[in-house]
Design an enzyme around this catalytic site. Structure first.
Site, short mmCIF file in Angstrom:
data_model
loop_
_atom_site.label_atom_id
_atom_site.label_comp_id
_atom_site.label_asym_id
_atom_site.label_seq_id
_atom_site.Cartn_x
_atom_site.Cartn_y
_atom_site.Cartn_z
N LYS A 51 5.69 7.46 -1.49
CA LYS A 51 4.65 6.99 -2.42
C LYS A 51 5.13 5.90 -3.39
CE LYS A 51 1.67 8.49 -0.97
NZ LYS A 51 1.31 8.20 0.48
N THR A 108 12.06 4.35 6.47
CA THR A 108 12.59 5.70 6.26
C THR A 108 12.40 6.13 4.81
OG1 THR A 108 14.47 7.17 6.63
CG2 THR A 108 14.98 5.05 5.64
N HIS A 109 12.29 7.46 4.64
CA HIS A 109 12.33 8.04 3.29
C HIS A 109 13.58 8.90 3.11
CE1 HIS A 109 8.22 6.85 2.52
NE2 HIS A 109 7.68 7.70 3.36
N SER A 147 0.73 10.28 -7.22
CA SER A 147 0.38 9.78 -5.89
C SER A 147 0.75 10.81 -4.82
CB SER A 147 1.10 8.46 -5.63
OG SER A 147 0.77 7.94 -4.36
N LYS A 151 -6.42 -4.60 -2.68
CA LYS A 151 -7.81 -4.70 -2.23
C LYS A 151 -7.90 -5.04 -0.73
CE LYS A 151 -12.07 -7.06 -3.71
NZ LYS A 151 -12.25 -7.83 -2.45
N PHE A 211 -5.68 7.20 1.47
CA PHE A 211 -4.27 6.77 1.44
C PHE A 211 -4.12 5.63 0.44
CE2 PHE A 211 -0.51 4.46 2.48
CZ PHE A 211 0.40 5.42 2.86
N MET A 212 -5.01 4.64 0.54
CA MET A 212 -5.04 3.54 -0.43
C MET A 212 -5.86 4.03 -1.62
SD MET A 212 -3.34 0.97 0.72
CE MET A 212 -2.46 0.75 2.26
#
Ligand code: PPS
Length: 303
Positions: free
Chosen positions: A56, A115-116, A146, A238, A263-264
């Site tokens: 996030k 990757t996280h 988030s 946007k 998600f957005m």
């Protein structure tokens, strides 16, 4: 009700809401945890570039920017597939969906990989081969808000529980991928020995063009000024929110339910103020100050 219309196929239900599974002490989504052993054999290619983030923090945004750079600003090429197919997600795994390692096999060089993972779980080959890393960090308060909304809509996660309890879990590192604090600090330290461009979500919001130029320089690439402007435009919140190849709406509803939270979602700095109470904010700040003491870089929770 057990009406036949509601009958559930157990195999369809399988991916949903399993408890996190710790790997070397890091809690992970069960299916990601199960791929960790195999992942250690991953072989990096010298021209791979890794986008690394705590969840996030602007991963998808950076992914779109990077693909646009690699495609020389050609919008039709960036629309060739959803972002998760263009930029393979290294540790991704989920029944019925191609795992990250499979997607990677079909991705031609030069590859951009997401990757996280914390450093303790990163395949050694990425470090040995000195793969260029672009790290994006975002302030913890916006990340945790988030993340809470993402846990609710993205059903590979366990149920997040109440906001209050999720916040405590985040502070204790008891969320998917573990401690935010550890993550931002260890990748910062990696800069000493490894080619890492360490960027901040807040700087990207403030001046995306300036940050894109840093990326170009780091990659040793150049693009015409008007292409850079086009990238800024196409990767605005946007534009990405309405772009089905960037906004994750192509994922089945059983896995991500955008009616719960898109998600957005907001794409702003300081939205945490709409969720944290004043007491929670003070409690969080006191804990933060303790755990981040001695840290030689700072985050902006508002601009
Ligand atoms: S993930 O699932 O970890 O890969 O998510 P990630 O992409 O890192 O983070 C999602 C948050 O980033 C916001 N976002 C953006 N902000 C600004 N500009 C652009 N173009 C953009 N694209 C995505 C997204 O809205 C999530 O933040 P929140 O605060 O929830 O809105």
């Amino acid at each position: 009700s057990t009406s036949s219309g509601m009958a559930q196929n157990p195999s369809n239900m399988e991916p949903l809401r399993k408890p996190l599974v710790p790997v070397k002490g890091i809690p992970l989504i069960k299916y990601f945890a199960e791929t960790m052993e195999q992942l250690q054999n991953f072989t990096a290619w010298p021209d791979d570039v890794l986008i690394s983030t705590y969840p996030k923090s602007g991963t998808t945004w950076m992914s779109e920017i990077m693909d646009m750079i690699y495609q020389g600003g050609k919008l039709d090429k960036c629309g060739r597939a959803p972002v998760y197919a263009r930029i393979p997600f290294l540790e991704f795994s989920c029944p019925g969906v191609p795992p990250g390692l499979e997607t990677l096999k079909e991705t031609p060089a030069p590859r951009i990989i997401k990757t996280h993972l914390p450093l303790s779980l990163l395949p050694q080959s990425l470090l040995d081969q000195k793969i260029k890393v672009i790290y994006v960090a975002r302030n913890a308060k916006d990340v945790v808000v988030s993340y809470y909304n993402f846990y609710k809509m993205a059903k590979l996660h366990p149920d997040p529980g109440t906001w209050e309890s999720f916040l405590e879990n985040f502070m204790d590192g008891k969320v998917s991928y573990g401690s935010w604090y550890q993550h931002v600090k260890e990748w910062w330290e990696l800069r000493r020995t490894h080619p890492v461009l360490y960027l901040f979500y807040e700087d990207m919001k403030e001046n995306p063009k300036r940050e894109i130029k840093k990326i170009l320089e780091f990659l040793g690439r150049s693009l015409p000024e008007e292409t850079v402007d086009l990238i800024v435009h196409h990767t605005s919140f946007k534009k990405m929110k309405e772009n089905p190849m960037a906004n994750y709406t192509t994922i089945p509803t059983e896995v991500m339910d955008h009616t719960i939270s898109p998600f957005m979602r907001k794409g702003t700095i300081g939205d945490w103020k709409n969720t944290f109470t004043v007491a929670q904010s003070e409690h969080f700040d006191a804990h933060y100050a303790k755990i981040m003491t001695g840290c030689d870089f700072t985050f902006r929770c508002q601009i």
